[in-house]
Design an enzyme around this catalytic site. Sequence first.
Site, PDB file in Angstrom:
ATOM      1  N   ASP A 142      -2.202   2.371  -4.559  1.00 42.38           N
ATOM      2  CA  ASP A 142      -3.445   2.758  -3.904  1.00 42.38           C
ATOM      3  C   ASP A 142      -4.485   1.653  -4.073  1.00 42.38           C
ATOM      4  O   ASP A 142      -4.436   0.862  -5.018  1.00 42.38           O
ATOM      5  CB  ASP A 142      -3.981   4.057  -4.494  1.00 42.38           C
ATOM      6  CG  ASP A 142      -3.078   5.238  -4.175  1.00 42.38           C
ATOM      7  OD1 ASP A 142      -2.395   5.180  -3.133  1.00 42.38           O
ATOM      8  OD2 ASP A 142      -3.041   6.193  -4.983  1.00 42.38           O
ATOM      9  N   HIS A 144       0.823  -1.220   0.000  1.00 39.71           N
ATOM     10  CA  HIS A 144       0.000   0.000   0.000  1.00 39.71           C
ATOM     11  C   HIS A 144       0.855   1.268   0.000  1.00 39.71           C
ATOM     12  O   HIS A 144       0.353   2.360  -0.301  1.00 39.71           O
ATOM     13  CB  HIS A 144      -0.919  -0.011   1.228  1.00 39.71           C
ATOM     14  CG  HIS A 144      -2.246   0.640   0.980  1.00 39.71           C
ATOM     15  ND1 HIS A 144      -2.451   1.588  -0.003  1.00 39.71           N
ATOM     16  CD2 HIS A 144      -3.453   0.488   1.587  1.00 39.71           C
ATOM     17  CE1 HIS A 144      -3.700   1.994   0.011  1.00 39.71           C
ATOM     18  NE2 HIS A 144      -4.334   1.341   0.974  1.00 39.71           N
TER      19      HIS A 144
END
Length: 407
Positions: free
Chosen positions: A382, A378
């Site tokens: 995204d 992450h």
Amino acid sequence: MAEIKAPVFPESVADGTIVEWHVTEGQQVNRDDLLAEIETDKVVLEVVAPDNGVVTRIVKHVDDIVLSDELIAEFEAGASASAAPAAAPVEEKQATDGGAPVQATASTGGVEADHKDQSPAVRKAAKESGVDPKAVEGSGRGGRVTKSDMSSPTLKADSSIKTDSGRPVAESVGERSESRVPMTRLRKTVANRLLAASQETAMLTTFNEVNMKPLMDMRSKYKDQFEKRHGTRLGFMSLFVKAATEALKRFPAVNASLDGNDIVYHGYYDIGVAVSSNRGLVVPVLRDTDQMSMADVEAKIREFGGKAQEGKLGLDDMTGGTFTISNGGVFGSLMSTPILNPPQTAILGMHAINDRPMAVNGEVKILPMMYLALSYDHRMIDGKEAVQFLVTIKELVEDPTMLLLDL
């Protein structure tokens, strides 16, 4: 007198460990005969005889650490066994870890560690674990028992593993037993990398389901023609590799890697395919998958599978990779969370195909369904990109003609 040296390791491999000698001092060998196996953090390398002759002296023994291009033995080309110096008596051989003499034979009531057909590494593992190699299924040439077989022994159908007390390790239902064997270097490396991936990345997983019926129908219709034309069977992995390649083109961040504080965007598509082998999990890499046909992918995956089972994957096969696909479905896994393969930022997990109810145009139908999982870092990717990437693969698999039409 010629020198036998360890292979030249790439920069990413610091050293290796001698795990097995297939010959003894004074033994006559032929050109290209297997002499020794060296285990690195990534792969097991074979050292072969440079010519016909005799191994006159073994410099590096089992469990010794060796560096790139380091001398491990001496060899006399053209010599015969009768002309070579006699090997040191086995019972006088020094232990590699302490220097004290050790006996090569066990007592008559214990494990027979002096089997002439077993390597020093196997005999050492038998001595440490109390496991009789004669009772273990061998994965080596001609059913030969290797060190990795002793690490996680599989009993022969008509045998039981014996301890040094003579009692079976698994005599009958209800017996409580255990054996202790050291981790192989490769398994320790895999364990450390997986642990680091879970601790040093912001890993998150997104899931989706895919209707496999269109792909299965296509495979049933064309598999015979495909095999006749290309000489290899048509499987599901090739289409997933091609679908993943197309999705990587659309979402470059998923094909990128992190190098410190830098993001490295790769302008090529090298997809690793996780393969289970007797020595542990390995990830050989398909190079430039955007330039490979489905037949090329199928043939290369089959080649990798064979090499993995024989322990013949080379360092070039394992180096690099911008994305990884893991298929736990071949073992029956319905759903899992694959762990990242750093420095890559994403990994796709395929799973078992099962008939399940799915909603199609407002109706519930029983269809062959597979869960897909995408684990991603992450810090780099995204959630929106990750979901869209996985949906792209889903759409391409459910309608394979989109790949052919470049849609």
